[in-house]
Design an enzyme around this catalytic site. Structure first.
Site, mmCIF file in Angstrom:
data_model
loop_
_atom_site.group_PDB
_atom_site.id
_atom_site.type_symbol
_atom_site.label_atom_id
_atom_site.label_comp_id
_atom_site.label_asym_id
_atom_site.label_seq_id
_atom_site.Cartn_x
_atom_site.Cartn_y
_atom_site.Cartn_z
ATOM 1 N N ALA A 37 0.847 -1.186 0.000
ATOM 2 C CA ALA A 37 0.000 0.000 0.000
ATOM 3 C C ALA A 37 0.884 1.237 0.000
ATOM 4 O O ALA A 37 1.913 1.278 0.672
ATOM 5 C CB ALA A 37 -0.901 -0.001 1.235
ATOM 6 N N ASP A 38 0.466 2.238 -0.766
ATOM 7 C CA ASP A 38 1.245 3.475 -0.792
ATOM 8 C C ASP A 38 0.540 4.550 0.041
ATOM 9 O O ASP A 38 -0.501 4.304 0.650
ATOM 10 C CB ASP A 38 1.501 3.939 -2.227
ATOM 11 C CG ASP A 38 0.225 4.305 -2.979
ATOM 12 O OD1 ASP A 38 0.303 4.422 -4.222
ATOM 13 O OD2 ASP A 38 -0.833 4.469 -2.341
ATOM 14 N N SER A 39 1.098 5.754 0.018
ATOM 15 C CA SER A 39 0.568 6.810 0.877
ATOM 16 C C SER A 39 -0.874 7.160 0.523
ATOM 17 O O SER A 39 -1.678 7.484 1.397
ATOM 18 C CB SER A 39 1.452 8.062 0.785
ATOM 19 O OG SER A 39 1.570 8.477 -0.567
#
Lengths: 81, 382
Positions: A37-39
């Site tokens: 998961a990214d920001s």
């Protein structure tokens, strides 16, 4: 609001955003290492929790939440009664 | 002749729109959700544009102050337009992300939700890129496999339009974002502009591959690798400089949102200043006025070609459905164009083409590791 309900909401959100099977996500699942998961994923998850449960999470608090279980703990501890 | 007058009567107005509507019979049954709030000329002008698009066969749901739609609804073919009364506008909000979440009944949020719930298949937002992006991200959501959505603008360069992206969705970007932006821009150029094999350039401060920021250098290397694989569908021409934005050497130019936005605003400012200076010079004396009159026929065609309204606005790419953001200053012709382009983009599966091209090139954001690995971690209840 039970632990299971909150967990299911989080898993459903992550499954939808990241194209992962909900059954493959558990309380120990790490957002970044296991789900990549990214920001933006985490930002939208925080929004989802705020909208669903009325919790307010600061950036500092969000930075300490690294697993699904920790996110559930936070909601249960901070959701308005 | 004002833009408003040209909207329906001008020979190059409806005729040009109808030309685009005469596409193959693979045109899907698409509904476009239109947020009518936020335009400079008001919701009625957006609705008038919707009526033009409806006349070309597009179906729409309009969101805005319904009492201002009246004439447009009467002008449109029966059943083509559904009106939803949504008077709340957040178009001018200084904090669009907060405004979107605090105003679920606002016109843009309702329009985005209609797309998210598949009541419509494309979003057109007349009132502000920030609100469109926020509403799109939170409701329509990112397309699977996409790192970041991008805002693309077709620069109306005479003879060969140029797609520039990102022009503001992401102030900061990583190389993998630029890599995907290239594919998004290519799909747009192929789908909406009819460019068979687009030439793609990276905006930099020099043509040499090693010139540019670390971001540009890495993006260049990534794209070179994708193109070398042969599955990209485009030609990578390498780095291009600022002057190349309008030179025609590239069909798609890729950059981060901050640079793209600055470049865009610079071009807009320069062209407005130049036009003003030319107009002033043309009015400066009787001889100049006569010369201007002689030039008018020749310039009219050029004016049509470079009119931003002809391109429909900016395209929000990388969400699960297409978004189009016409400039708030457009008149009805521009809004009609935006709506028709949105419908065309969906009918010709711009999103699907992007995804397929990224998949072929191996440039999709990787899905999470195999479920077996996650399930094997202690404490997981898979």
């Amino acid at each position: 609001m039970t632990r299971e309900e909150v967990g299911e909401l989080i898993k459903g959100h992550l499954a939808d955003e990241l194209d992962v099977e909900p059954g493959a996500i558990g309380e120990q699942t790490r957002f970044k290492e296991d789900l990549e998961a990214d920001s933006l994923d985490l930002y939208t998850l925080v929004q989802e929790l705020e909208d669903s449960y009325g919790v307010r999470m600061t950036d500092e608090q969000a930075a300490t939440i690294t697993t699904v279980g920790q996110a559930v703990d936070f909601v249960l501890a901070h959701a308005p009664v | 002749m004002t833009s408003q007058e040209a909207g329906t009567e001008g020979a190059l107005g409806v005729a040009a729109l109808r030309e685009d509507a005469d596409r193959s019979d693979t045109r899907a049954d698409v509904v476009v959700a239109v947020d009518c709030n936020g335009a400079d000329l008001g919701p009625a002008e957006v609705a008038a544009g919707a009526a033009i698009a409806a006349g070309e066969g597009v179906r729409m749901i309009l969101f805005g102050p319904a009492q201002e739609f009246g004439q447009a609804l009467r002008d449109a073919p029966d059943g083509a337009i559904e009106a939803v009364d949504a008077p709340v506008s957040i178009a001018k909000s200084p904090d669009p992300a907060s405004a979107v979440r605090a105003n679920p009944d606002s016109s843009i949020v309702q329009a985005a939700r209609a797309v998210a719930e598949d009541r419509a298949q494309a979003l057109v937002c007349a009132g502000g890129t920030g609100a469109a992006l926020a509403a799109g991200l939170f409701n329509i959501k990112r397309a699977r496999g996409i790192h970041r959505p991008a805002l693309a603008l077709v620069l109306p360069v005479p003879g060969r339009p140029v797609t520039l992206l990102d022009v503001g969705a992401n102030a900061q970007a990583r190389a993998e974002h630029l890599e995907q932006f290239a594919f998004m821009g290519v799909a747009l150029a192929q789908t909406l502009l009819g460019v068979g094999r687009p030439r793609v350039g990276l905006l930099s401060n020099g043509e040499e591959a090693e010139r540019g920021s670390p971001l540009v250098v890495e993006a260049h290397a990534r794209l070179r690798e994708r193109v070398a694989g042969g599955a990209s569908g485009f030609e990578l021409i390498g780095n291009v400089e600022g002057g190349d934005l309008v030179s025609g050497v590239a069909d798609v130019i890729v950059t981060d949102g901050l640079t793209g936005n600055v470049a865009l605003k610079t071009m807009e400012g320069v062209s407005q200043t130049l036009l003003r200076a030319i107009r002033d010079a043309a009015m400066s004396s009787t001889r100049a006025k006569l010369g201007g009159l002689l030039l008018t026929p020749a310039l009219r065609g050029l004016r049509e070609e470079i009119d931003p309204e002809g391109q429909g606005g900016a395209y929000l790419l990388g969400l699960r459905q297409l978004g189009v953001v016409p400039h708030g200053g457009f008149a009805r012709r521009g809004f009609a164009r935006a709506i028709m382009r949105a419908e065309q983009g969906v009918s010709e599966d711009l999103g699907g083409r992007t995804h397929a091209a990224l998949a072929r090139a191996g440039a999709l954001r990787r899905a999470a590791p195999a479920s077996a690995r996650i399930a094997s971690l202690p404490g997981n209840d898979a």
